[in-house]
Design a protein around this motif. Structure first.
Motif, PDB file in Angstrom:
ATOM      1  N   HIS A 273      14.171 -24.200  51.813  1.00  0.00           N
ATOM      2  CA  HIS A 273      12.782 -24.544  51.492  1.00  0.00           C
ATOM      3  C   HIS A 273      12.188 -25.271  52.701  1.00  0.00           C
ATOM      4  CE1 HIS A 273      13.154 -28.927  51.004  1.00  0.00           C
ATOM      5  NE2 HIS A 273      14.285 -28.716  50.346  1.00  0.00           N
ATOM      6  N   THR A 274      10.854 -25.308  52.782  1.00  0.00           N
ATOM      7  CA  THR A 274      10.183 -25.898  53.946  1.00  0.00           C
ATOM      8  C   THR A 274       9.321 -27.095  53.557  1.00  0.00           C
ATOM      9  OG1 THR A 274       8.296 -24.376  53.746  1.00  0.00           O
ATOM     10  CG2 THR A 274      10.144 -23.670  55.127  1.00  0.00           C
ATOM     11  N   MET A 275       9.561 -27.678  52.383  1.00  0.00           N
ATOM     12  CA  MET A 275       8.735 -28.807  51.952  1.00  0.00           C
ATOM     13  C   MET A 275       8.816 -29.981  52.920  1.00  0.00           C
ATOM     14  SD  MET A 275       9.185 -28.902  47.790  1.00  0.00           S
ATOM     15  CE  MET A 275      10.936 -28.521  47.764  1.00  0.00           C
ATOM     16  N   ILE A 276       9.989 -30.222  53.469  1.00  0.00           N
ATOM     17  CA  ILE A 276      10.166 -31.374  54.357  1.00  0.00           C
ATOM     18  C   ILE A 276       9.689 -31.076  55.770  1.00  0.00           C
ATOM     19  CG2 ILE A 276      11.913 -32.891  55.392  1.00  0.00           C
ATOM     20  CD1 ILE A 276      13.500 -32.610  52.774  1.00  0.00           C
ATOM     21  N   THR A 277       9.790 -29.829  56.191  1.00  0.00           N
ATOM     22  CA  THR A 277       9.439 -29.475  57.570  1.00  0.00           C
ATOM     23  C   THR A 277       7.991 -29.021  57.736  1.00  0.00           C
ATOM     24  OG1 THR A 277      10.297 -27.240  57.183  1.00  0.00           O
ATOM     25  CG2 THR A 277      11.800 -28.851  58.163  1.00  0.00           C
ATOM     26  N   ASP A 278       7.248 -28.894  56.638  1.00  0.00           N
ATOM     27  CA  ASP A 278       5.841 -28.493  56.713  1.00  0.00           C
ATOM     28  C   ASP A 278       4.997 -29.728  57.000  1.00  0.00           C
ATOM     29  OD1 ASP A 278       3.248 -27.626  56.361  1.00  0.00           O
ATOM     30  OD2 ASP A 278       3.649 -26.529  54.519  1.00  0.00           O
ATOM     31  N   ASP A 279       4.433 -29.807  58.199  1.00  0.00           N
ATOM     32  CA  ASP A 279       3.657 -30.979  58.590  1.00  0.00           C
ATOM     33  C   ASP A 279       2.251 -31.007  57.994  1.00  0.00           C
ATOM     34  OD1 ASP A 279       5.725 -31.997  60.066  1.00  0.00           O
ATOM     35  OD2 ASP A 279       5.016 -31.190  61.978  1.00  0.00           O
ATOM     36  N   ASP A 280       1.824 -29.916  57.377  1.00  0.00           N
ATOM     37  CA  ASP A 280       0.472 -29.877  56.823  1.00  0.00           C
ATOM     38  C   ASP A 280       0.363 -30.617  55.488  1.00  0.00           C
ATOM     39  OD1 ASP A 280      -0.645 -28.371  58.885  1.00  0.00           O
ATOM     40  OD2 ASP A 280       0.072 -26.499  57.997  1.00  0.00           O
ATOM     41  N   ILE A 281       1.435 -30.580  54.691  1.00  0.00           N
ATOM     42  CA  ILE A 281       1.400 -31.181  53.349  1.00  0.00           C
ATOM     43  C   ILE A 281       2.654 -32.025  53.162  1.00  0.00           C
ATOM     44  CG2 ILE A 281       1.288 -30.746  50.860  1.00  0.00           C
ATOM     45  CD1 ILE A 281      -0.023 -28.088  51.472  1.00  0.00           C
ATOM     46  N   SER A 282       2.462 -33.217  52.601  1.00  0.00           N
ATOM     47  CA  SER A 282       3.592 -34.105  52.351  1.00  0.00           C
ATOM     48  C   SER A 282       4.582 -33.480  51.379  1.00  0.00           C
ATOM     49  CB  SER A 282       3.072 -35.429  51.764  1.00  0.00           C
ATOM     50  OG  SER A 282       4.094 -36.140  51.125  1.00  0.00           O
ATOM     51  N   ASP A 283       5.871 -33.630  51.670  1.00  0.00           N
ATOM     52  CA  ASP A 283       6.881 -33.101  50.755  1.00  0.00           C
ATOM     53  C   ASP A 283       6.812 -33.780  49.391  1.00  0.00           C
ATOM     54  OD1 ASP A 283       9.416 -35.257  50.744  1.00  0.00           O
ATOM     55  OD2 ASP A 283       8.196 -35.322  52.537  1.00  0.00           O
ATOM     56  N   MET A 284       6.339 -35.040  49.347  1.00  0.00           N
ATOM     57  CA  MET A 284       6.157 -35.717  48.061  1.00  0.00           C
ATOM     58  C   MET A 284       5.186 -34.936  47.181  1.00  0.00           C
ATOM     59  SD  MET A 284       5.956 -39.817  48.733  1.00  0.00           S
ATOM     60  CE  MET A 284       4.282 -39.724  49.356  1.00  0.00           C
ATOM     61  N   ARG A 285       4.094 -34.512  47.796  1.00  0.00           N
ATOM     62  CA  ARG A 285       3.057 -33.825  47.031  1.00  0.00           C
ATOM     63  C   ARG A 285       3.527 -32.439  46.593  1.00  0.00           C
ATOM     64  NH1 ARG A 285      -2.611 -36.105  49.376  1.00  0.00           N
ATOM     65  NH2 ARG A 285      -2.989 -36.129  47.153  1.00  0.00           N
ATOM     66  N   TYR A 286       4.301 -31.787  47.450  1.00  0.00           N
ATOM     67  CA  TYR A 286       4.880 -30.500  47.060  1.00  0.00           C
ATOM     68  C   TYR A 286       5.757 -30.652  45.818  1.00  0.00           C
ATOM     69  CZ  TYR A 286       3.895 -27.408  51.096  1.00  0.00           C
ATOM     70  OH  TYR A 286       3.319 -26.586  52.026  1.00  0.00           O
ATOM     71  N   SER A 287       6.704 -31.583  45.878  1.00  0.00           N
ATOM     72  CA  SER A 287       7.674 -31.692  44.789  1.00  0.00           C
ATOM     73  C   SER A 287       7.018 -32.141  43.492  1.00  0.00           C
ATOM     74  CB  SER A 287       8.822 -32.627  45.174  1.00  0.00           C
ATOM     75  OG  SER A 287       8.417 -33.971  45.241  1.00  0.00           O
ATOM     76  N   ARG A 288       6.064 -33.077  43.568  1.00  0.00           N
ATOM     77  CA  ARG A 288       5.335 -33.494  42.365  1.00  0.00           C
ATOM     78  C   ARG A 288       4.638 -32.301  41.721  1.00  0.00           C
ATOM     79  NH1 ARG A 288       3.586 -38.496  44.970  1.00  0.00           N
ATOM     80  NH2 ARG A 288       1.736 -37.424  45.731  1.00  0.00           N
ATOM     81  N   CYS A 289       4.009 -31.497  42.584  1.00  0.00           N
ATOM     82  CA  CYS A 289       3.250 -30.351  42.091  1.00  0.00           C
ATOM     83  C   CYS A 289       4.165 -29.341  41.394  1.00  0.00           C
ATOM     84  CB  CYS A 289       2.540 -29.697  43.270  1.00  0.00           C
ATOM     85  SG  CYS A 289       1.210 -28.579  42.825  1.00  0.00           S
ATOM     86  N   VAL A 290       5.327 -29.080  41.985  1.00  0.00           N
ATOM     87  CA  VAL A 290       6.254 -28.100  41.416  1.00  0.00           C
ATOM     88  C   VAL A 290       6.772 -28.564  40.058  1.00  0.00           C
ATOM     89  CG1 VAL A 290       8.516 -27.027  41.700  1.00  0.00           C
ATOM     90  CG2 VAL A 290       6.937 -27.112  43.626  1.00  0.00           C
ATOM     91  N   VAL A 291       7.242 -29.806  39.976  1.00  0.00           N
ATOM     92  CA  VAL A 291       7.811 -30.302  38.723  1.00  0.00           C
ATOM     93  C   VAL A 291       6.735 -30.402  37.644  1.00  0.00           C
ATOM     94  CG1 VAL A 291       8.945 -32.259  37.611  1.00  0.00           C
ATOM     95  CG2 VAL A 291       9.719 -31.478  39.849  1.00  0.00           C
ATOM     96  N   ALA A 292       5.539 -30.871  38.006  1.00  0.00           N
ATOM     97  CA  ALA A 292       4.458 -30.958  37.018  1.00  0.00           C
ATOM     98  C   ALA A 292       4.097 -29.576  36.493  1.00  0.00           C
ATOM     99  CB  ALA A 292       3.235 -31.630  37.636  1.00  0.00           C
TER     100      ALA A 292
END
Length: 366
Positions: free
Chosen positions: A311-330
């Motif tokens: 996955h690229t949540m941590i390496t994507d500099d455009d969007i915080s990985d925190m926001r990615y993971s919150r969005c997925v779980v929600a």
């Protein structure tokens, strides 16, 4: 004793109109409120001031209706807000209050029980170290006894706002010189708080929780902790939820542990425990109406893998990985329950296995 809960959807971080109306018409007695837990539409980071805006608005509400000062309110009511309502998440707050007296005899069925408490004040040198783990564990045990929850397995959610006391620059210099650098930050406060919950409930062997293990040994974790942290907070605030035969009412709580952020079977397991099956993939509206609170922790797996795939949540500099993971779980939770008032808090140090995290739900009994 009985726990009551009512959810309010908000138009903004300072929107307290729904609660104000419920207090004004006598539906909710403000002097019996013990906790308010909610989501605000900030970034969820250190500079997320939407949480403070919500807290100030609520303090003003209490001042109008009870005459309490903000300090008095914070001694009696836990106001716990998490920033970040990406994707489908609806900004909201869950108001919890209590009524009645303890049952004289245990009932046949267990019902929702809760207790609220605080650790002692921490110094910056203690935050993120074993002292914080031990003190958090002590308070969790006290709250469990106070709520008359007889077995650790009956505790299903421990909500902690971890302390991050301020420190003077010379204090940091002295700590570094002594080979014990300060950990007065959000990461270590969350991690130590979660381990404290795990130690108290027997999920974690206390002998293994050394200073070096905190935020390093990820095999140590709690399945019921949900911790965040607040800069400037001197003491940690703790709300413990479980089921007990000594409480009355029509609410119950259950929890599970997601092994990763796409673990739908774990979510369905919690619903099954609350007699809320969803054979068609999503709860029917009449079943969904019974859900009062939905809580989860999320994190982007630091190993950069989900079930062996990158996955690229941590390496994507455009969007915080925190926001990615919150969005997925929600989105997972909303898709199954049909409810978007989901409390997903991100960063899950010692919360479930790496890349996963606890999920808990409160529902009315059928």
């Amino acid at each position: 004793m009985q726990v009551h809960a009512q959810r309010f959807y908000t138009a903004g971080p300072s929107d307290i109109a729904g609660l104000e109306a419920a207090v004004a018409d006598g539906t909710i007695p403000p002097d019996r409120i013990v906790a308010i837990i909610g989501k605000t539409e900030g970034n969820g980071g250190t500079n997320d001031f939407t949480r403070e805006l919500a807290t100030v608005a609520l303090a003003q509400l209490f001042a109008r209706h009870t005459g309490e000062t903000r300090a008095e309110i914070e001694d009696r009511v836990v106001l716990s807000f998490s920033g970040g309502t990406e994707g489908v998440t609806a900004p909201h707050m869950l108001v919890l209050w209590q009524s009645g007296e303890a049952l004289a005899e245990p009932a046949a069925d267990k019902r929702l029980a809760m207790a609220v408490g605080y650790t002692r004040a921490f110094s910056a040198a203690e935050t993120g170290y074993s002292a914080m783990v031990e003190e958090t564990a002590r308070v969790v045990r006290e709250l469990m006894a106070q709520a008359r929850i007889e077995a650790p397995e009956d505790v299903h959610l421990v909500q902690v706002k971890g302390a991050i006391p301020a420190y003077a620059p010379e204090e940091a210099d002295a700590a570094i010189a002594a080979g014990r650098p300060l950990r007065s930050d959000m990461v270590h406060s969350r991690g130590a708080s979660a381990l404290g919950v795990g130690v108290a409930l027997g999920e974690v062997d206390a002998a293994r929780v050394t200073d070096d293990a905190i935020c390093r040994d990820w095999s140590l974790h709690s399945g019921v902790a949900s911790t965040s942290a607040k800069p400037g907070l001197q003491r940690s605030e703790i709300v413990l939820f479980g089921n007990s035969r000594w409480w009355d009412g029509d609410l119950r709580i259950a929890h599970g542990v997601m092994q990763d952020i796409i673990d739908l079977p774990a979510i369905r397991g919690v619903l099954d425990a609350l007699d809320l099956p969803c054979p068609d993939g999503q709860l029917a509206p009449e079943s969904g109406d019974r859900l009062i609170g939905v809580f989860a922790k999320s994190d982007a797996d630091y190993r950069h893998r989900i079930r062996g795939r990158r996955h690229t949540m941590i390496t994507d500099d455009d969007i915080s990985d925190m926001r990615y993971s919150r969005c997925v779980v929600a989105a997972q939770l909303a898709g199954v329950t049909g409810e978007t008032a989901i409390y997903v808090s991100t960063r899950a140090e010692h919360h479930g296995p790496p890349g996963g995290g606890p999920v808990a739900m409160i529902a009315r009994c059928a």
